[in-house]
Design a protein around this motif. Structure first.
Motif, short mmCIF file in Angstrom:
data_model
loop_
_atom_site.label_atom_id
_atom_site.label_comp_id
_atom_site.label_asym_id
_atom_site.label_seq_id
_atom_site.Cartn_x
_atom_site.Cartn_y
_atom_site.Cartn_z
N GLN A 118 1.01 -1.24 0.01
CA GLN A 118 0.07 0.14 0.02
C GLN A 118 1.08 1.38 0.16
O GLN A 118 0.47 2.26 -0.68
CB GLN A 118 -0.87 0.11 1.10
CG GLN A 118 -1.88 1.07 1.24
CD GLN A 118 -2.74 1.31 0.17
OE1 GLN A 118 -3.39 0.35 -0.46
NE2 GLN A 118 -2.89 2.44 -0.42
N ILE A 119 2.15 1.13 0.85
CA ILE A 119 2.97 2.42 0.77
C ILE A 119 3.33 2.70 -0.70
O ILE A 119 3.58 3.65 -1.20
CB ILE A 119 3.81 2.21 1.79
CG1 ILE A 119 3.51 2.24 3.24
CG2 ILE A 119 5.33 3.12 1.54
CD1 ILE A 119 4.52 2.09 4.14
N LYS A 120 3.84 1.55 -1.31
CA LYS A 120 4.52 1.69 -2.74
C LYS A 120 3.39 2.39 -3.61
O LYS A 120 3.73 3.12 -4.31
CB LYS A 120 4.96 0.16 -3.17
CG LYS A 120 6.01 -0.22 -2.42
CD LYS A 120 6.58 -1.55 -3.13
CE LYS A 120 7.88 -1.86 -2.40
NZ LYS A 120 8.40 -3.25 -2.95
N SER A 121 2.21 1.68 -3.49
CA SER A 121 1.10 2.46 -4.21
C SER A 121 0.61 3.76 -3.90
O SER A 121 0.49 4.66 -4.98
CB SER A 121 -0.13 1.36 -3.80
OG SER A 121 -1.21 2.06 -4.84
N THR A 122 0.89 4.09 -2.84
CA THR A 122 0.64 5.64 -2.55
C THR A 122 1.69 6.34 -3.21
O THR A 122 1.41 7.40 -3.63
CB THR A 122 0.44 5.65 -0.99
OG1 THR A 122 -0.34 5.10 -0.31
CG2 THR A 122 0.50 7.21 -0.58
N VAL A 123 2.99 5.83 -3.06
CA VAL A 123 3.93 6.93 -3.49
C VAL A 123 4.21 6.92 -5.00
O VAL A 123 4.39 7.93 -5.40
CB VAL A 123 5.29 6.16 -3.07
CG1 VAL A 123 6.75 6.81 -3.80
CG2 VAL A 123 5.63 6.41 -1.27
N GLY A 124 3.57 5.69 -5.62
CA GLY A 124 3.57 5.72 -7.21
C GLY A 124 2.43 6.43 -7.74
O GLY A 124 2.46 7.23 -8.76
N ALA A 125 1.26 6.73 -6.91
CA ALA A 125 0.10 7.51 -7.20
C ALA A 125 0.07 9.07 -7.05
O ALA A 125 -0.58 9.69 -7.39
CB ALA A 125 -1.23 6.95 -6.83
N ALA A 126 1.24 9.36 -6.17
CA ALA A 126 1.25 10.86 -5.87
C ALA A 126 1.92 11.66 -6.64
O ALA A 126 2.76 12.38 -6.50
CB ALA A 126 2.03 10.70 -4.40
N GLN A 127 1.20 11.88 -8.01
CA GLN A 127 1.71 12.51 -8.91
C GLN A 127 0.57 13.71 -9.33
O GLN A 127 -0.46 13.28 -9.23
CB GLN A 127 2.13 11.89 -9.94
CG GLN A 127 1.33 11.14 -10.83
CD GLN A 127 0.23 11.74 -11.64
OE1 GLN A 127 0.68 12.78 -12.42
NE2 GLN A 127 -0.92 11.13 -11.78
N PHE A 128 0.85 14.72 -9.76
CA PHE A 128 0.04 15.98 -10.23
C PHE A 128 0.58 16.48 -11.36
O PHE A 128 1.58 16.97 -11.76
CB PHE A 128 -0.18 16.99 -9.08
CG PHE A 128 -1.15 17.81 -9.69
CD1 PHE A 128 -2.61 17.79 -9.14
CD2 PHE A 128 -1.14 19.07 -10.28
CE1 PHE A 128 -3.61 18.61 -9.29
CE2 PHE A 128 -1.99 19.93 -10.60
CZ PHE A 128 -3.21 19.78 -10.13
#
Length: 513
Positions: A118-128
């Motif tokens: 879940q942490i990896k998914s959060t970091v990967g999706a944290a783009q704007f």
């Protein structure tokens, strides 16, 4: 004199009417455009100033768009880092639970693995808009203002430091140091007290106390161990018997990791504690013929004192420099026997990051019997203590440059709680990772706060510039309205005057009747 060829009155009336019409046209232009200076011919100097300011306002509005985009990008990254901190805190709870032996560590590990994903998914999706501020190490520049001076216009930026929350180990640098040595970054103290970059690890450190001379019955021998005072009055003249009696008193203290032995009158006190030293002090004896003295400490057969000393912890310590500047890509490698562990410094990192990073690299490896801790001394310097309970292996530090930085959550992938040893290591590791994540969120929060303040300032600046431009070129509508009515009356009067002046030559005809 009157003339039928030249009508001076009509000429004057016509000029007056023309001036009135001109002024009326200007006033009507002010009313229709709302500006007293609508183009360069109205007032070239003021018009030029207003246009320069208008171009700045247009630039400021573009800057506000940039700041809004930057604010959103940083907000996404900050939210992600805060979420990562929460997830790491959940993992810490699992790791703490694993310290007990009567739990299902397999299920705990499964829960930890899901949280890691879940942490990896959060970091990967944290783009704007395609920009991710929690991956990578390069700073991001956000346009913040236009600075006008006599030399021209220059753009200013707000620099936002990326916070790498990936689990990447990084890549070792292979470039040799230039102008500095490994000892400038960190040193190991050998058994003789010298600063080195390589040594040999030991299973434990010890102190030899030699009892010699002629011992008389009634002689008193005393010493303190970690504040525990021991005293023995000799009932025999045999040194080995006296040493044996002191050995029994020391072992009876029950100090963890501390044991004593006797070999022919040489009392050996050993310390196998990984991270705790043992202090021996106030060694003394009464009796003119007997002698008792420290003859060896931690392998040093010429100790600085014959009456006291410190038996060092089992772990070897790398003392990191507080003066040598770190550069991005500096690679610190620690070798223990045939195993090597490394950490690559990122931008603006400190020796604290290096110490904690190396400890994480060692503690999350699959090397049995090797553990590490990062500690800070009272003077603020950082050290890495590496414990090898097998002992006797080569231990060293190497430093190179030119590497790719290690991620802030390095070691998370290898977090293991399948044994008491690994569970203990995992607790230290998760504390370091939570600290890294908190630091990342705090840094991004500070950057977002600055961006928001700059955005508010830009809004105020635009309002002030717009007001200033208005005071230069905007028409006074009340004044223009009053002037319009006055000019309309003047126009009517001037028209009538011209009509009267044009009729004046008609009176000359009466003279010819």
């Amino acid at each position: 004199m009157s003339s039928i060829l030249t009508n001076n009155s009509a000429m004057v009336a016509l000029q007056t009417l023309q001036n009135i019409n001109k002024n009326l046209g200007m006033t009507q232009g002010e009313i229709s455009t709302g500006k007293s200076i609508a183009n360069a011919k109205d007032n070239s100097a003021v018009w030029a100033i207003s246009k320069t300011m208008e171009s700045d306002v247009a630039g400021f509005k573009a800057i506000q768009d940039s700041l809004n985009l930057g604010d959103s990008t940083v907000a996404v990254a900050r939210t992600a880092s805060e979420r990562v901190t929460d997830l790491l805190t959940e993992i810490k709870g699992k790791v703490v639970a694993s310290q007990e032996e009567n739990v299902d560590r397999g299920k705990i590990k499964a829960d930890i693995d899901e949280l890691v994903n879940q942490i990896k998914s959060t970091v990967g999706a944290a783009q704007f808009n395609g920009l991710n501020l929690v991956k990578g190490s390069e700073d991001v520049e956000i346009l913040s203002s236009l600075d006008r001076s006599s030399s021209g216009v220059a753009a200013s930026n707000i620099s936002v430091s990326r916070q790498d929350l990936t689990t990447d180990a990084g890549n070792r640098g292979t470039t040799a140091l230039s102008g500095v040595t490994v000892a400038d970054y960190g040193t190991i103290t050998d058994s003789q007290g010298a600063a080195v970059t390589t040594t040999t690890a030991a299973t434990g450190k010890d102190m030899d106390i030699t009892i010699g001379g002629t011992i008389a019955v009634g002689d008193t021998l005393s010493l303190d161990i970690n504040g525990n005072s021991l005293s023995f009055t000799a009932t025999t003249t045999n040194a080995a018997d006296v040493a044996d009696a002191l050995k029994g008193q020391i072992n009876a203290l029950g100090l963890e990791g501390v044991t004593a032995d006797n070999t022919g009158g040489v009392l050996t006190i050993s310390n196998t504690n990984a991270y705790e030293s043992v202090d021996v002090a106030n060694l003394a004896e009464t009796g003119a013929a007997s002698t008792i003295a420290v003859t060896e400490v931690n392998g040093n057969t010429s100790p600085p004192s014959a009456t006291s000393g410190t038996i060092e912890q089992r772990a070897e310590t790398i003392d990191l420099s507080s003066t040598t500047a770190l550069s991005e890509g500096d690679t610190f490698s620690v070798t223990v026997g045939g195993d090597s562990f490394f950490y690559v410094a990122g931008k603006s990192e400190s020796m604290e990051d290096v110490a904690k990073g190396l400890a994480t690299a060692i503690n999350t490896s699959d090397t049995d019997g090797v553990e590490a801790r990062a500690t800070q001394a009272d003077d603020g310097t950082w050290s890495l203590a590496v414990d090898d309970d097998t002992g006797g292996q080569a231990f060293g530090l190497q430093v190179t440059t030119g590497g790719d930085a290690t991620g802030g959550l390095f070691g998370l992938d290898n977090l293991n709680v399948d044994s008491n040893e690994n569970a203990s290591k995992a607790l230290d590791t998760i504390e370091t990772l939570i600290s890294n994540s908190i630091d990342a969120a705090a840094s991004l929060g500070s950057a977002q706060g600055r961006i928001e303040k700059q955005n508010d300032f830009m809004g105020n600046l635009i309002d002030n510039f717009t007001s200033g431009i208005g005071s230069l070129v905007d028409a006074n509508m009340e004044e223009a309205s009053a002037r319009l009515q006055a000019l309309q009356v003047q126009q009517q009067l001037a028209t009538q005057s011209l009509s009267i002046a044009n009729q004046a030559p008609q009176s000359i005809l009466a003279l010819f009747r």
